[in-house]
Design a protein around this motif. Structure first.
Motif, PDB file in Angstrom:
ATOM      1  N   VAL A  36       0.840  -1.195   0.000  1.00  0.00           N
ATOM      2  CA  VAL A  36       0.000   0.000   0.000  1.00  0.00           C
ATOM      3  C   VAL A  36       0.879   1.251   0.000  1.00  0.00           C
ATOM      4  O   VAL A  36       1.891   1.312   0.703  1.00  0.00           O
ATOM      5  CB  VAL A  36      -0.928  -0.015   1.234  1.00  0.00           C
ATOM      6  N   MET A  37       0.475   2.232  -0.778  1.00  0.00           N
ATOM      7  CA  MET A  37       1.268   3.451  -0.963  1.00  0.00           C
ATOM      8  C   MET A  37       1.178   4.370   0.256  1.00  0.00           C
ATOM      9  O   MET A  37       0.105   4.583   0.828  1.00  0.00           O
ATOM     10  CB  MET A  37       0.758   4.203  -2.199  1.00  0.00           C
ATOM     11  N   ALA A  38       2.322   4.935   0.645  1.00  0.00           N
ATOM     12  CA  ALA A  38       2.371   5.933   1.717  1.00  0.00           C
ATOM     13  C   ALA A  38       2.727   7.288   1.117  1.00  0.00           C
ATOM     14  O   ALA A  38       3.259   7.367   0.002  1.00  0.00           O
ATOM     15  CB  ALA A  38       3.414   5.542   2.757  1.00  0.00           C
ATOM     16  N   TYR A  39       2.427   8.366   1.837  1.00  0.00           N
ATOM     17  CA  TYR A  39       2.840   9.681   1.337  1.00  0.00           C
ATOM     18  C   TYR A  39       4.367   9.793   1.439  1.00  0.00           C
ATOM     19  O   TYR A  39       5.009   9.176   2.290  1.00  0.00           O
ATOM     20  CB  TYR A  39       2.127  10.814   2.059  1.00  0.00           C
ATOM     21  N   SER A  58      -6.232  -0.724  -3.648  1.00  0.00           N
ATOM     22  CA  SER A  58      -4.885  -0.164  -3.604  1.00  0.00           C
ATOM     23  C   SER A  58      -4.925   1.331  -3.338  1.00  0.00           C
ATOM     24  O   SER A  58      -4.126   1.870  -2.563  1.00  0.00           O
ATOM     25  CB  SER A  58      -4.160  -0.450  -4.916  1.00  0.00           C
ATOM     26  N   ARG A  59      -5.860   2.010  -3.967  1.00  0.00           N
ATOM     27  CA  ARG A  59      -5.978   3.447  -3.801  1.00  0.00           C
ATOM     28  C   ARG A  59      -6.725   3.808  -2.524  1.00  0.00           C
ATOM     29  O   ARG A  59      -6.396   4.797  -1.862  1.00  0.00           O
ATOM     30  CB  ARG A  59      -6.662   4.047  -5.031  1.00  0.00           C
ATOM     31  N   GLY A 104      -4.388   3.399   0.443  1.00  0.00           N
ATOM     32  CA  GLY A 104      -3.174   4.196   0.372  1.00  0.00           C
ATOM     33  C   GLY A 104      -3.318   5.564   1.023  1.00  0.00           C
ATOM     34  O   GLY A 104      -4.421   6.051   1.303  1.00  0.00           O
ATOM     35  N   ARG A 163      -0.520  11.105  -7.530  1.00  0.00           N
ATOM     36  CA  ARG A 163      -0.125   9.773  -7.057  1.00  0.00           C
ATOM     37  C   ARG A 163       1.077   9.254  -7.838  1.00  0.00           C
ATOM     38  O   ARG A 163       2.016   8.699  -7.260  1.00  0.00           O
ATOM     39  CB  ARG A 163      -1.311   8.817  -7.205  1.00  0.00           C
TER      40      ARG A 163
END
Length: 350
Positions: A41-44, A111-112, A115, A180
């Motif tokens: 999962v995406m982090a800032y 995923s989004r 995130g 993103r």
């Protein structure tokens, strides 16, 4: 999720070290399960440290989280629904890794949604005000019984296209994807600025005092949600959108929800069709219930209690399928229905 599921606790890792662990864990899983989609999962971008690592695992009927835990040589495994938290041995101690079971058709949305910390949760407040549900499975629409709001008739998918969902909620979907892809979500403030860019935003919908008990208890524990509330307090209210949400249950609020529904129908014809079919199915079952219910069967047969329950089950099971069952009670006159009750009662007692 959140870094507190393990009995042993979880160390926090600085960003650079976290990236190493993330790459290592994802690489191992992809090597062991090349047929599945596996994604962290995406982090800032400027997040300083991490208490856990969230990894989405594409699921099918053969999904077994223990296999993934074993591949990572987990020191501890804690299953909780679609999330399995494991202890990952690292030089600093034990680090929590959450394996999130994710269906194929909602993988991109999940995923989004997961995130950027509480991004999905904050966006979801607007969907909730419209009577929709913005979550990892997509933008959904819970249909409730007009006569009993506590009864859920169906939960329909409006869309599993994340961008289309953002657009419907008043956001610039292309801007989100660009930010993103290029790492422009650097800090929490970048996330917060995007969250308040929808014309439907009103700071009041985020305040804990205006949430239901369950949501208030949950979000009060979330660091990012509280940071967002503090950030809102620091902003010039004139610069923030202040959509005029009507009071819950009022005709004006119902009009707002209906306007959203009509907009969703126009953009997503499949959703409109599913909605129409769900209404038809509900009306059909309601009509059947008028012809087949415990009070009526008891009146005709004189049975009660356990015997009545057994007869009700036998009547339902005497039809080849649900459609045949419903058609009988929709197309048959009252006297023939009573005769069927008595016939099945006689068969039950013989």
């Amino acid at each position: 999720m959140g870094g507190n599921a393990l009995k042993a606790g979880s160390v926090r890792l600085p960003a650079a070290r976290y990236r190493e662990v993330e790459h290592h864990a994802v690489t191992i899983l992809q090597q062991h399960f090349p047929q599945r989609r596996i994604e962290a999962v995406m982090a800032y971008a400027d997040k300083a440290d991490f208490g856990d690592l969230d990894i989405l695992i594409e699921a099918d009927n053969d999904y077994n989280s223990r296999q993934f835990a074993d591949a990572l040589q987990a020191t501890e495994v804690v299953a909780n629904g679609d999330v399995t938290s494991i202890g990952l041995a690292v030089a600093e101690g034990v680090f929590q890794l959450d394996l999130i079971r994710t269906e194929y058709d909602s993988f991109d949305f999940a995923s989004r949604y997961f995130g950027l910390n509480d991004f999905g949760n904050l966006i979801g407040r607007i969907a909730h005000k419209f009577g929709a549900k913005f979550g990892h499975l997509g933008l959904l629409y819970p249909m409730r019984d007009p006569d009993n709001k506590d009864h859920l008739i169906a939960e329909l998918c409006i869309t599993r296209d994340f961008g289309a969902a953002l657009d419907l909620l008043g956001y610039d979907a292309l801007l989100y994807e660009d930010m993103r892809a290029t790492g422009q979500f650097k800090a929490l403030e970048d996330i917060f600025l995007y969250v308040v860019s929808s014309p439907y935003v009103n700071r009041e919908i985020y305040l804990l005092d205006n949430r239901n008990h369950k949501a208030r208890i949950r979000d009060a524990k979330r660091a990012t949600y509280n940071a967002f509330l503090l950030w809102l307090d620091e902003q010039d209210v004139i610069q923030l959108p202040a959509y005029a949400w009507a009071e819950s249950g009022t005709p004006a609020r119902l009009e707002q929800k209906q306007a959203f529904l009509e907009m969703a129908f126009a953009r997503f014809p499949d959703f409109k069709l599913a909605h129409e079919q769900a209404l038809e199915k509900y009306a059909r079952r309601k009509q059947v219930k008028q012809q087949f219910n415990g009070a009526l069967v008891a009146e005709v047969t004189g049975l009660s209690g356990k015997e009545l329950g057994e007869l009700m089950a036998q009547i339902r099971n005497s039809f080849a399928d649900e459609t045949s069952f419903e058609n009988f009670f929709l197309d048959t006159d009252a006297e023939a229905i009573k005769a069927r009750f008595l016939q099945e009662a006689a068969a039950l007692s013989s």
